[in-house]
Design a protein around this motif. Structure first.
Motif, short mmCIF file in Angstrom:
data_model
loop_
_atom_site.label_atom_id
_atom_site.label_comp_id
_atom_site.label_asym_id
_atom_site.label_seq_id
_atom_site.Cartn_x
_atom_site.Cartn_y
_atom_site.Cartn_z
N ALA A 113 80.05 33.27 21.57
CA ALA A 113 79.18 33.80 20.52
C ALA A 113 78.13 32.79 20.11
N GLU A 114 78.54 31.52 20.03
CA GLU A 114 77.58 30.48 19.66
C GLU A 114 76.52 30.31 20.75
N ALA A 115 76.94 30.42 22.02
CA ALA A 115 75.97 30.29 23.11
C ALA A 115 74.97 31.44 23.08
N GLY A 116 75.46 32.68 22.82
CA GLY A 116 74.54 33.80 22.74
C GLY A 116 73.58 33.68 21.58
N ALA A 117 74.08 33.22 20.42
CA ALA A 117 73.20 33.04 19.27
C ALA A 117 72.17 31.95 19.52
N GLN A 118 72.58 30.87 20.20
CA GLN A 118 71.64 29.80 20.50
C GLN A 118 70.55 30.28 21.46
N THR A 119 70.93 31.09 22.43
CA THR A 119 69.94 31.66 23.34
C THR A 119 68.95 32.55 22.59
N CYS A 132 54.70 38.05 24.45
CA CYS A 132 56.03 37.79 23.89
C CYS A 132 57.06 38.82 24.33
N ARG A 133 56.70 39.72 25.24
CA ARG A 133 57.62 40.79 25.62
C ARG A 133 58.90 40.24 26.26
N GLY A 134 58.73 39.34 27.21
CA GLY A 134 59.90 38.81 27.89
C GLY A 134 60.82 38.03 26.98
N HIS A 135 60.25 37.21 26.12
CA HIS A 135 61.07 36.44 25.18
C HIS A 135 61.76 37.36 24.17
N ALA A 136 61.08 38.41 23.73
CA ALA A 136 61.70 39.33 22.78
C ALA A 136 62.89 40.05 23.41
N ALA A 137 62.74 40.46 24.67
CA ALA A 137 63.86 41.13 25.35
C ALA A 137 65.04 40.18 25.51
N GLU A 138 64.78 38.95 25.91
CA GLU A 138 65.87 37.99 26.06
C GLU A 138 66.50 37.66 24.71
N MET A 139 65.71 37.65 23.66
CA MET A 139 66.26 37.41 22.32
C MET A 139 67.24 38.51 21.95
N GLU A 140 66.88 39.77 22.21
CA GLU A 140 67.77 40.88 21.87
C GLU A 140 69.03 40.83 22.72
N ARG A 141 68.89 40.44 23.99
CA ARG A 141 70.09 40.31 24.81
C ARG A 141 71.02 39.22 24.28
N GLY A 142 70.43 38.13 23.83
CA GLY A 142 71.24 37.07 23.25
C GLY A 142 71.96 37.52 21.99
N VAL A 143 71.26 38.28 21.14
CA VAL A 143 71.88 38.80 19.92
C VAL A 143 73.04 39.74 20.28
N ALA A 144 72.82 40.62 21.26
CA ALA A 144 73.87 41.55 21.66
C ALA A 144 75.07 40.80 22.24
N ALA A 145 74.79 39.77 23.06
CA ALA A 145 75.89 39.00 23.64
C ALA A 145 76.68 38.27 22.57
N ALA A 146 75.98 37.71 21.60
CA ALA A 146 76.69 37.02 20.51
C ALA A 146 77.53 37.98 19.69
N ALA A 147 76.98 39.18 19.42
CA ALA A 147 77.74 40.16 18.64
C ALA A 147 78.96 40.65 19.41
N ALA A 148 78.81 40.88 20.72
CA ALA A 148 79.95 41.34 21.51
C ALA A 148 81.04 40.29 21.58
N GLU A 149 80.65 39.04 21.73
CA GLU A 149 81.65 37.97 21.78
C GLU A 149 82.37 37.83 20.45
N ARG A 150 81.64 37.95 19.36
CA ARG A 150 82.28 37.82 18.05
C ARG A 150 83.24 38.98 17.79
#
Length: 719
Positions: free
Chosen positions: A8-14, A246-264
């Motif tokens: 979760a911490e890794a996903g949030a950091q990403t 900023c499209r690519g960074h925004a998409a990766e940001m949302e993926r990181g948020v989803a990964a962090a939420a799923a891990e938590r």
């Protein structure tokens, strides 16, 4: 536990790193806007203090100062549009805490277990999905009376304007089909997303991206003057450039948020969540079938089922009874359903049903004489029976316009409508004038498609198109492959039929533009499906993305019928005639006239609704945005001419069965309208009807009628 926390911490950091990249795009844009002004200030100060003397510096000052002012004005205009643009907000039904205290208590307890902020409010959406939505933008307050807003204006009463936490949007079918424990397990990864969302960098990056997206929508609005359009076009180019950056960074940001939420969320009800995902797929399939096969015929008749979510439970219970793969699902009904968390589930179901009708069909926001609710117990009489008789009456009006007698050789009359009249007309070889006469047809906007495989069988939903018999959770809404029909059009050796009709522009079908995507749901096939007198083709449904509901607007519907200018120039059918190429000339001509009649009815209905809205001084409680059109998610593309003709003949067969053989209309939860003869569902006569349309041979259909005890020569009652 530690592994989950590390993930979760890794996903949030990403997510935070990509959020900073998005903010750097904003900072660079600001630096580019301020750079000419900064250079101009240096030149002006240097000239006034005598440090930059000479003609070259004077020329630079005279050239750069206007450029700097112009760049600042453009930057200020872009910033003003981005700041004032209203971000899109999903149409939902707001749920106040007083209306669902147990639901709010469960969500808060879940947030405490996940150690994340609790959502600021809860809302329901008529779809099988759940997500978090930021509604803290100031523009989401009540708009002035003269402005347009989102469709549902949802969450205003339940939203706290100063709260930073997002709103939890829950799919209403989940509340009725899932049990309380299953709902908590499904919502765990969604609620866990409030943790990363509360980070200042992620929140700022999201606001920036949503502001740019809203600004693009504002600049794309068509109804503006030429000067304003020119200015907004320049602003639109700048905002699109920023979005691409900023499209690519925004998409990766949302993926990181989803990964962090799923891990938590792994630490909460993990085993139960695996089981609950099966119920997600099942609810998705049941909701899809209920909308396309049961609700859509009622919406077309000006009635909206007021208990759609309760209908999902009935449909899935029926599925569990038919399909041995779903036998275990019925035993769950003894547990406490999640809808018990609501104080008044009936009122919430009615509000969600009305919103579903508006989103998927484009109905009015409030009930009225031509838009009234219908209960499931009244559905067979008030929807099925009226639909069949309305279609049969339209068919005979067209036959009257063509001067078709009840039987060959008798004078035309409309006093005794019979099924024999239709059979005799389509079975009689056309005269030379009929074979080449032009038909009044509506302009075509859709490529022709093969006829549906079953005319008295409800349309196949996208969930029926896959080969799997086990439901899969709709975690990814990829487009399903288009349905292939066994009735492929073959080149006709008969004389060229009249100009084929386009899909009509009536409330039955044509005002719904074809959606760009399909629901990628997998649905269990029910065993023993028999014929059911539903007459809609198989439509794909098109909801928006789970996290970013983006309504799509299809092509503008045609405004009325357009007469053809003459017969087809050759025997080879035009692209619009391909659907009727396999039909007889009389079938093609009748289908063309039916399409034109439906187009006229649709034009008249639209005109009356517009005039009624103009005379009513009350504002629309669910106003539209300028860049949106209803329905946002149309359930099906327009029907082709052959499908329309087959539907009307099937309706005439059903009317004859009810009036001469004692049949009754019925409702099947999985297949929609159905014809009951002797208390049992009839077999499907669609192959016989297609034979009549394509070959002009009524023998097979007459044999089917004889076996069912239906008298085609007897008059039927029309509306």
């Amino acid at each position: 536990m530690s592994g989950s926390g590390t993930g979760a911490e890794a996903g949030a950091q990403t997510a935070r790193s990509h959020a900073l990249a998005v903010l750097r795009v904003r900072s660079r844009a600001l630096a580019v806007a301020l750079l000419p002004a900064a250079v101009a200030v240096i030149l002006l100060v240097g000239g006034s203090t005598g440090h930059l003397p000479g003609g070259g510096w004077d020329l630079a000052r005279r050239l750069l100062t206007p450029v700097a002012v112009l760049v600042l004005l453009v930057a200020a205009g872009v910033a003003l549009v981005v700041a004032r643009a209203r971000p899109a907000m999903s149409p939902t039904v707001p749920i106040a805490e007083g209306a669902a205290p147990d639901l709010y208590r469960m969500v808060r307890d879940l947030a405490d277990r996940l150690d994340v902020p609790a959502p600021s409010a809860i809302a329901l959406t008529p779809d099988c999905d759940s997500w978090l939505e930021d509604r803290t933008h100031p523009a989401h307050g009540p708009p002035p009376a003269e402005e347009h807003g989102d469709i549902a204006g949802a969450g205003r009463s339940a939203r706290v304007g100063s709260a930073a936490a997002p709103v939890l949007v829950i799919g209403s079918p989940f509340l009725w089909w899932m049990r309380v424990g299953e709902l908590r397990a499904v919502l765990a990864p969604v609620v866990a997303g409030t943790g990363p969302s509360a980070h200042p960098d992620i929140a700022a990056a999201r606001r920036f991206v949503r502001g740019l997206d809203a600004a693009v929508a504002v600049t794309s609005a068509p109804r503006r003057g030429p000067v304003v359009r020119g200015v907004l076009a320049a602003v639109g180019r700048v905002t699109r450039l920023l979005l691409r950056g900023c499209r690519g960074h925004a998409a990766e940001m949302e993926r990181g948020v989803a990964a962090a939420a799923a891990e938590r969320a792994q630490t909460v009800d993990y085993g139960l969540r695996i089981v609950a995902q099966e119920q997600v797929g099942l609810a998705y399939a049941g909701w899809d079938r209920l909308l396309t096969r049961v609700a859509l015929p009622a919406w077309r008749m000006g009635r909206w089922p007021s208990r759609l979510n309760a209908g999902v439970v009935a449909a899935l219970t029926e599925l569990s009874r038919r399909d041995r793969l779903a036998e275990g699902f019925a035993s769950r009904l003894g547990e406490r359903p999640a809808c018990d968390l609501l104080e008044e589930p009936g009122a919430v179901d009615e509000a969600a049903s009305l919103l579903a009708a508006r989103l998927f069909h484009g109905g009015p926001a409030e009930t009225g004489p031509d838009w009234s609710p219908v209960h499931w117990g009244d559905y067979p009489e008030e929807v099925v029976d009226r639909k069949w008789r309305t279609d049969a009456a339209r068919l005979h009006r067209v036959l009257d316009a063509l001067h078709v007698p009840p039987t060959p050789g008798e004078p035309p009359t409309s006093d005794a409508p019979t099924l024999s009249r239709v059979l005799a007309h389509l079975a009689t070889p056309p005269t030379h004038g009929e074979a080449h006469a032009p038909a009044q047809a509506a302009p075509s906007t859709e490529p022709a498609r093969p006829a549906a495989p079953g005319l008295l069988t409800a349309p196949a939903s996208p969930a029926d198109r896959g080969s799997s018999t086990e439901p899969a959770p709709p975690t990814d809404r990829a487009s399903s492959e288009p349905r292939s029909s066994g009735d492929s059009a073959t080149p006709s050796t008969e004389p060229a039929p009249p100009t084929a009709p386009a899909p009509p522009t009536d409330p039955d079908s044509s005002t719904e533009p074809a959606p760009p995507t399909d629901r990628a749901s997998s649905e269990p096939r029910s065993s023993g499906d028999s014929a059911t007198p539903s007459t809609e083709p198989s439509p794909p449904t098109a909801p928006g993305s789970p996290a970013e509901p983006a309504p799509s607007t299809g092509p503008a519907p045609s405004t009325g019928p357009a007469p053809s200018t003459g017969p087809a120039p050759s025997s080879t059918p035009a692209p619009d005639d391909e659907d009727l190429a396999a039909a007889t000339p009389r079938s093609a001509a009748l289908a063309a006239r039916l399409s034109a009649e439906l187009a006229r009815e649709g034009t008249a209905a639209v005109a009356s609704s517009v005039s009624g809205a103009g005379t009513d001084g009350a504002p629309d409680p669910l106003p539209l945005r300028d860049d949106e059109a209803l329905p946002l998610f149309p359930l099906q593309p327009p029907r082709t001419g052959r499908e329309l003709l087959a539907d009307h003949i099937a309706a005439m067969v059903c009317c004859a069965a009810m009036d001469t053989a004692g049949a009754t209309p019925g409702l099947d939860w999985l297949d929609g309208p159905t014809l009951l003869l002797g208390g049992a569902r009839t077999t499907d006569p669609s192959p016989q009807i297609l034979t009549l349309i394509e070959d002009g041979d009524p023998a097979a259909l007459r044999l089917w009628l004889t076996r069912q005890g239906i008298r085609p020569e007897k008059p039927v009652r029309l509306v």
